[in-house]
Design an enzyme around this catalytic site. Structure first.
Site, short mmCIF file in Angstrom:
data_model
loop_
_atom_site.label_atom_id
_atom_site.label_comp_id
_atom_site.label_asym_id
_atom_site.label_seq_id
_atom_site.Cartn_x
_atom_site.Cartn_y
_atom_site.Cartn_z
NE ARG A 16 -115.64 -33.80 -12.32
CZ ARG A 16 -116.29 -35.16 -12.72
NH1 ARG A 16 -117.74 -35.41 -12.58
NH2 ARG A 16 -116.33 -35.62 -14.29
CD GLU A 42 -112.78 -31.81 -11.48
OE1 GLU A 42 -112.91 -30.92 -12.78
OE2 GLU A 42 -112.37 -32.73 -11.63
CB SER A 80 -109.51 -32.19 -15.23
OG SER A 80 -109.03 -32.75 -15.61
P1 FAD Z 1 -109.39 -35.25 -1.83
O1 FAD Z 1 -108.95 -34.34 -2.77
O2 FAD Z 1 -108.65 -35.85 -0.08
O3 FAD Z 1 -110.55 -33.73 -1.49
C1 FAD Z 1 -110.54 -32.81 -1.50
C2 FAD Z 1 -112.60 -32.72 -1.33
O4 FAD Z 1 -112.95 -33.81 -0.74
C3 FAD Z 1 -111.46 -31.75 0.05
O5 FAD Z 1 -112.79 -30.55 -0.02
C4 FAD Z 1 -111.91 -32.95 1.22
O6 FAD Z 1 -112.33 -31.96 2.11
C5 FAD Z 1 -113.13 -33.06 0.43
N1 FAD Z 1 -113.60 -34.44 1.33
C6 FAD Z 1 -112.49 -35.70 0.83
N2 FAD Z 1 -113.07 -37.10 1.89
C7 FAD Z 1 -114.26 -35.85 2.59
C8 FAD Z 1 -115.25 -37.51 3.17
N3 FAD Z 1 -115.04 -38.36 3.45
N4 FAD Z 1 -116.51 -36.76 3.65
C9 FAD Z 1 -116.29 -35.23 3.47
N5 FAD Z 1 -115.47 -34.70 2.41
C10 FAD Z 1 -114.51 -35.03 1.60
N6 FAD Z 1 -111.31 -37.02 -10.84
C11 FAD Z 1 -112.69 -37.18 -11.33
O7 FAD Z 1 -113.77 -36.51 -10.67
N7 FAD Z 1 -112.57 -37.64 -12.07
C12 FAD Z 1 -111.44 -38.42 -13.18
O8 FAD Z 1 -110.90 -38.44 -13.75
C13 FAD Z 1 -110.14 -38.37 -12.25
N8 FAD Z 1 -109.04 -38.46 -13.10
C14 FAD Z 1 -107.65 -37.45 -11.90
C15 FAD Z 1 -106.64 -38.30 -12.91
C16 FAD Z 1 -105.07 -37.24 -11.64
C17 FAD Z 1 -104.48 -37.74 -11.64
C18 FAD Z 1 -105.55 -37.09 -10.29
C19 FAD Z 1 -104.53 -36.32 -9.35
C20 FAD Z 1 -106.93 -36.95 -9.81
C21 FAD Z 1 -108.05 -37.37 -10.92
N9 FAD Z 1 -109.45 -36.87 -10.59
C22 FAD Z 1 -110.32 -37.03 -10.70
C23 FAD Z 1 -109.42 -36.49 -8.74
C24 FAD Z 1 -109.79 -36.70 -7.59
O9 FAD Z 1 -109.27 -38.18 -8.02
C25 FAD Z 1 -111.61 -36.65 -7.70
O10 FAD Z 1 -112.17 -35.66 -7.30
C26 FAD Z 1 -111.78 -37.80 -6.45
O11 FAD Z 1 -112.72 -38.03 -6.07
C27 FAD Z 1 -111.19 -36.54 -4.75
O12 FAD Z 1 -110.67 -37.51 -3.69
P2 FAD Z 1 -109.80 -37.46 -2.39
O13 FAD Z 1 -110.32 -38.81 -1.30
O14 FAD Z 1 -108.57 -37.07 -2.99
O15 FAD Z 1 -110.61 -36.21 -1.90
#
Ligand code: FAD
Length: 300
Positions: A171, A291, A221
């Protein structure tokens, strides 16, 4: 600040004082002063360069699926990259802009009979957010398939890093320290049988649906897996399932999730997180590290 931004970017797709609860997966979070949706990578560069010259705080969000934005919101400029979704497929290489949904990217790979992204089929983040977090599931993670990342640095320059330079770990990626904005991701996949890819994706979707509370808003999570323990199990055994503050509740279906069962605020989420951390520390001596990314200002 807002008028000046509009003068500089008259064509921008922008909203002012927009509640981030409308975008976040937890349905919580205060407003962003300036919320902008860049349409091109050049526009990302121009906005970052403007923010840097004007000394305005700025940050980037993807799909807001791993975030708790505090109730006081975010000062300055917030960029959401979800309009950047262009994709190219060449042989076994996939190059996609960072705003694309990881779920759509894994679907695209399957359409081209490319294996390697099956693990990602149920992760609701954007591709950029997935690189930032080194998202992973069911034995796979972004580090396995990313070959290069194009990013915009804090001054607005377009730069690139190869896989070896990304400092991927559990992560974690280098973007958590260098503040770069991921704008395009190059992935190396492998040829595979389409039926096999699709059946693996169906299997993982079923597993996810059976174990996770996908019918309620959450941020997935909440805590990282501590060395030698399973987070969900620790929380469950500590009797914390169902623990509720306001509208935020430790999920009854999966103890590692905190769900929004009503009108939860970010403060409700943070209070549940703090309680879970304190009880688990007291009972088991284990520090639960979040996380989920917690950003923004407390309510004044
Ligand atoms: P955001 O939530 O928008 O941002 C998260 C962080 O990333 C912030 O600090 C933001 O500033 C940064 N960020 C976003 N985009 C960029 C970019 N383009 N450049 C630089 N920084 C950036 N995660 C897992 O790893 N495995 C799983 O199985 C998993 N299952 C999930 C299930 C559910 C129902 C939910 C709601 C979430 C789950 N997640 C899981 C968490 C999440 O989907 C991941 O961590 C995902 O990678 C976050 O991406 P995001 O675009 O939503 O980021």
């Amino acid at each position: 600040m807002k008028e000046k931004f509009l003068e500089h970017f008259p064509q921008a797709k922008v909203k002012f004082d927009e509640a981030l609860s409308s975008y976040s997966y937890t349905r919580t979070g205060g407003p962003a002063d300036i919320l902008v949706f860049p349409q091109t990578i050049e526009e990302v560069q121009a906005i970052v360069s403007y923010a840097s010259t004007e000394e305005l705080p700025f940050m980037v969000l993807g799909n807001s699926s791993n975030l708790i934005v505090r109730d006081g919101g975010i000062e300055g400029i917030v960029m959401i990259l979800t309009d950047l979704t262009e994709a190219q497929v060449q042989d076994q290489a996939l190059t996609v802009e960072a705003g694309a949904r990881l779920i759509d990217v894994s679907r695209l790979a399957a359409d081209y009979s490319l294996g390697g992204l099956e693990f990602a089929c149920g992760i609701p983040g954007s591709l950029g957010g997935a690189v930032f977090m080194n998202a992973g599931a069911y034995g796979g993670e972004m580090a396995d398939i990313v070959s290069q990342v194009d990013y915009v640095d804090r001054r607005g320059n377009l730069c690139e890093l190869t896989a070896e330079e990304l400092d991927f770990a559990y992560r974690h990626s280098c973007f958590q320290e260098n503040g770069g904005i991921v704008v395009r991701v190059h992935m190396q996949l492998h040829s595979a049988d389409q039926t096999m890819i699709e059946s693996r994706m169906a299997e993982l979707t079923q597993l996810r649906e059976s174990k996770q509370p996908l019918d309620l808003p959450s941020c997935g999570s909440v805590f990282k897996r501590p060395e030698g323990h399973y987070t969900g199990q620790l929380i469950q055994e500590a009797g914390l399932q169902g623990y509720t503050v306001g509208g935020a509740q430790v999920s009854l279906k999966h103890a590692g999730f905190i769900v929004n069962i009503g009108q939860a605020s970010a403060s409700d989420y943070l209070a549940v997180i703090a309680h879970v951390q304190a009880v688990v520390k007291e009972r088991y001596g284990v520090d639960l590290e979040t996380e989920v990314r917690i950003i923004g200002l407390d309510n004044q």
